[in-house]
Write a protein that holds these residues in place. Structure first.
Motif, PDB file in Angstrom:
ATOM      1  N   UNK A 174      12.755  25.824 147.162  1.00 35.06           N
ATOM      2  CA  UNK A 174      13.314  27.142 146.860  1.00 35.06           C
ATOM      3  C   UNK A 174      14.389  27.049 145.774  1.00 35.06           C
ATOM      4  N   UNK A 175      15.293  26.098 145.892  1.00 36.17           N
ATOM      5  CA  UNK A 175      16.372  25.937 144.917  1.00 36.17           C
ATOM      6  C   UNK A 175      15.798  25.654 143.535  1.00 36.17           C
ATOM      7  N   UNK A 176      14.798  24.794 143.457  1.00 33.46           N
ATOM      8  CA  UNK A 176      14.223  24.470 142.145  1.00 33.46           C
ATOM      9  C   UNK A 176      13.590  25.696 141.506  1.00 33.46           C
ATOM     10  N   UNK A 177      12.999  26.571 142.310  1.00 31.77           N
ATOM     11  CA  UNK A 177      12.419  27.804 141.780  1.00 31.77           C
ATOM     12  C   UNK A 177      13.515  28.774 141.335  1.00 31.77           C
ATOM     13  N   UNK A 178      14.604  28.848 142.093  1.00 30.02           N
ATOM     14  CA  UNK A 178      15.685  29.774 141.762  1.00 30.02           C
ATOM     15  C   UNK A 178      16.457  29.355 140.511  1.00 30.02           C
ATOM     16  N   UNK A 226      15.283  27.525 138.102  1.00 30.31           N
ATOM     17  CA  UNK A 226      14.301  27.625 137.007  1.00 30.31           C
ATOM     18  C   UNK A 226      14.628  26.707 135.836  1.00 30.31           C
ATOM     19  N   UNK A 227      14.863  25.440 136.133  1.00 31.06           N
ATOM     20  CA  UNK A 227      15.134  24.455 135.095  1.00 31.06           C
ATOM     21  C   UNK A 227      14.106  23.325 135.239  1.00 31.06           C
ATOM     22  N   UNK A 228      13.692  22.729 134.130  1.00 30.24           N
ATOM     23  CA  UNK A 228      12.763  21.597 134.234  1.00 30.24           C
ATOM     24  C   UNK A 228      13.410  20.447 135.011  1.00 30.24           C
ATOM     25  N   UNK A 229      12.725  19.979 136.023  1.00 31.26           N
ATOM     26  CA  UNK A 229      13.246  18.910 136.877  1.00 31.26           C
ATOM     27  C   UNK A 229      12.870  17.557 136.286  1.00 31.26           C
ATOM     28  N   UNK A 230      13.871  16.694 136.159  1.00 32.90           N
ATOM     29  CA  UNK A 230      13.627  15.321 135.716  1.00 32.90           C
ATOM     30  C   UNK A 230      13.158  14.464 136.885  1.00 32.90           C
ATOM     31  N   UNK A 231      13.800  14.668 138.050  1.00 34.43           N
ATOM     32  CA  UNK A 231      13.422  13.897 139.236  1.00 34.43           C
ATOM     33  C   UNK A 231      13.908  14.623 140.488  1.00 34.43           C
ATOM     34  N   UNK A 232      13.243  14.328 141.585  1.00 38.12           N
ATOM     35  CA  UNK A 232      13.652  14.840 142.898  1.00 38.12           C
ATOM     36  C   UNK A 232      13.320  13.753 143.916  1.00 38.12           C
ATOM     37  N   UNK A 234      13.805   5.692 149.908  1.00 38.31           N
ATOM     38  CA  UNK A 234      13.890   6.925 149.124  1.00 38.31           C
ATOM     39  C   UNK A 234      12.476   7.286 148.697  1.00 38.31           C
ATOM     40  N   UNK A 235      12.158   8.567 148.800  1.00 37.47           N
ATOM     41  CA  UNK A 235      10.807   9.065 148.515  1.00 37.47           C
ATOM     42  C   UNK A 235      10.849  10.001 147.306  1.00 37.47           C
ATOM     43  N   UNK A 236       9.997   9.751 146.335  1.00 39.69           N
ATOM     44  CA  UNK A 236       9.872  10.604 145.168  1.00 39.69           C
ATOM     45  C   UNK A 236       9.206  11.915 145.596  1.00 39.69           C
ATOM     46  N   UNK A 237       9.766  13.047 145.160  1.00 37.18           N
ATOM     47  CA  UNK A 237       9.211  14.360 145.523  1.00 37.18           C
ATOM     48  C   UNK A 237       8.650  15.056 144.303  1.00 37.18           C
ATOM     49  N   UNK A 238       7.648  15.854 144.531  1.00 37.20           N
ATOM     50  CA  UNK A 238       7.129  16.779 143.526  1.00 37.20           C
ATOM     51  C   UNK A 238       7.370  18.162 144.085  1.00 37.20           C
ATOM     52  N   UNK A 239       8.319  18.867 143.501  1.00 38.50           N
ATOM     53  CA  UNK A 239       8.649  20.199 143.980  1.00 38.50           C
ATOM     54  C   UNK A 239       7.862  21.223 143.178  1.00 38.50           C
ATOM     55  N   UNK A 240       7.295  22.207 143.878  1.00 37.02           N
ATOM     56  CA  UNK A 240       6.549  23.249 143.168  1.00 37.02           C
ATOM     57  C   UNK A 240       7.076  24.614 143.510  1.00 37.02           C
TER      58      UNK A 240
END
Length: 161
Positions: free
Chosen positions: A42-46, A48-54, A155-161
């Protein structure tokens, strides 16, 4: 111990079953993960910036990597190179999150801007000339009593959509 015994007598066995390791209504590891990953999506959508990593990990809520644990996520993004543009972009994040229901009345103490929603705290770290990335860190509730130092995982790499 008297408090637990009194609570059990007054409320019945459900109270005792809801209490694990001193935590009322504990979460499973999957519930604690979902709590922060859903909030991070939700935060990544709000913002609205290109994510380098999560990244997701389980963090101990006490010294010595003891339980309870909580889910944690860090979202990193590259701010504009111009310091004024980076500051303006950062200043825009809080109103965007507030419009999405995140409140500034978090009781979480931090040097960063702290917002809260649904018992998840979001800590916004502004861009800094000495650090190439800016970040939002999400901290879930300290209610995972199942995870241990040995089972917390990596630590787990995430892909947020």
């Amino acid at each position: 111990m008297i408090t637990i015994a009194t609570a059990t007598l007054l409320a019945g066995c459900d109270t005792l079953n809801a209490l694990a390791n001193g935590v009322l209504h504990p979460m499973t590891p999957q519930q604690s993960r979902s709590q922060v990953v859903d909030a991070a999506t939700e935060v990544s959508q709000l913002i609205a910036k290109p994510i380098e990593s999560a990244y997701f990990w389980r963090g101990s809520c006490s010294d010595g990597d003891q339980d309870p644990f909580r889910g944690e996520v860090r979202i990193s993004y590259r701010p504009p190179a111009d310091p004024r543009a980076a500051a303006a972009e950062f200043e825009d994040m809080t109103p965007r999150l507030r419009r999405g229901g995140w409140a500034a009345d978090s009781d979480f103490l931090s040097h960063s801007t702290a917002l809260t929603k649904g018992a998840v705290n979001a800590l916004l770290s502004p861009p800094d000339a000495s650090v190439a990335m800016a970040s939002v860190e999400l901290l879930g509730e300290c209610r995972d009593t199942t995870t241990t130092k040995a089972t917390k995982g990596d630590v787990e790499d995430l892909r947020l959509s």
